[in-house]
Scaffold this active site. Structure first.
Site, PDB file in Angstrom:
ATOM      1  CD  GLU A 168      23.905 -42.406 -39.615  1.00  0.00           C
ATOM      2  OE1 GLU A 168      22.848 -42.409 -38.972  1.00  0.00           O
ATOM      3  OE2 GLU A 168      24.641 -43.395 -39.717  1.00  0.00           O
ATOM      4  CB  SER A 214      21.547 -31.347 -37.994  1.00  0.00           C
ATOM      5  OG  SER A 214      20.723 -32.153 -37.198  1.00  0.00           O
TER       6      SER A 214
END
Length: 306
Positions: A168, A214
């Site tokens: 992440e 994203s």
């Protein structure tokens, strides 16, 4: 080696119990599609919504967003493993960047939690990743290596089968900055090499590594409270791998401040090189769109490759 695909949504501090009930009643189509595609999907609601989701029997994997390593004690505000297991929850997220930032979570405390979870048959989604400053400073591998080595310290290779690793990059979450496919694949490949070094190649080949953040341009829109349709176009830039996309939405006030968030409860797949166009009826599909002061928003597309 074929690994079962895994798609997961973290609700963070969003959704009331009433909203959770509505989500549970509407998610059936996504679960059915996932089964047809042999994809495991799940969500991590707030602690207050765990029981609601567990009792809904949606077919989703349900995880807590964190647990304490002690079974009980004077730990105000924390939740223990026995507490979530009593609800039938046997998955949890650990080491999320926001826990590391706001709750002073360290890789060492994550390690304690991972051991406690595995000893109690709770599977773990372990988060690793770097901040924007660390990324721009060329420290990504150093940061990830520390998180991996310390977080998975003193585990047996058999334990890793009950852990999903989520890369992440903190700088790509809701910032408008997007990690390219090359960056995501490079770091995920590095994580797999670390698993091979720590355990063995067979273990590394089997472990599932997710990308969280994203990888597609976000879609901005304005809204006056009435009917709203937002067009989108998605393209899988890889010519060899299938892409899996999951959608979320952020609501903003007139000053651009986020006043609410919505898990859109749906996902789509794109074959290598495929482009998909379509339209979302935001006012119908997003059930928190009556937020006072909401004037605009951003649809965020989270995606990963097989």
């Amino acid at each position: 080696m074929a690994r079962t695909k895994f798609l997961f949504g973290n609700w963070k501090m969003n959704h009331l119990i009433s909203e959770t009930k509505k989500f549970a009643s509407e998610v059936g189509a996504a679960v059915t599609l996932a089964k047809e595609k042999n994809i495991e999907i799940g969500v991590a609601p707030s602690f207050l919504s765990l029981q609601t989701m567990a009792e809904a029997n949606t077919g989703l994997i349900i995880a807590s967003q964190d647990v304490h390593f002690s079974p009980s004690g004077a730990f105000t505000g924390f939740v223990s493993i026995p507490m979530i297991k009593e609800l039938g929850i046997n998955w949890t997220i650990l080491g999320h960047s926001e826990r590391r930032l706001y709750a002073n979570e360290t890789s060492l405390t994550c390690n304690q939690k991972i051991h406690a979870c595995l000893e109690n048959d709770v599977k773990v989604i372990y988060c690793v990743g770097e901040t924007l400053a660390q990324f721009e400073g060329g420290l990504t591998r150093n940061v990830v290596k520390e998180q991996m080595i310390v977080g998975l310290m003193n585990l047996k290779k058999e334990d890793v089968s009950n852990i999903v690793i989520a890369y992440e990059p903190v700088w790509s979450i809701g910032t408008g900055k997007n990690a390219s496919e090359e960056i995501a694949e490079d770091v995920c490949g590095y994580i797999r090499s670390l698993v091979a070094e720590m355990f063995d190649q067979e273990t590394a080949d089997k472990v599932r590594i997710l990308y969280g953040g994203s990888v597609k341009p976000n879609i901005d829109f304005s809204w006056d409270g009435g009917e709203l349709y937002v067009s989108y176009a998605l393209k899988n830039s890889s010519m060899s791998k299938t892409a899996y996309c999951y959608f979320a939405i952020l609501y903003k006030d007139a000053n651009g401040k986020i006043v609410g968030a919505e898990d859109m409860g749906s996902f789509t797949t794109l074959s290598p090189g495929e482009t998909k166009d379509g339209t979302w009826e935001v006012s119908k599909n997003c059930y928190t769109n009556k937020l006072v002061g909401a004037k605009s928003g951003t649809i965020i597309v989270y995606a990963g490759h097989e």
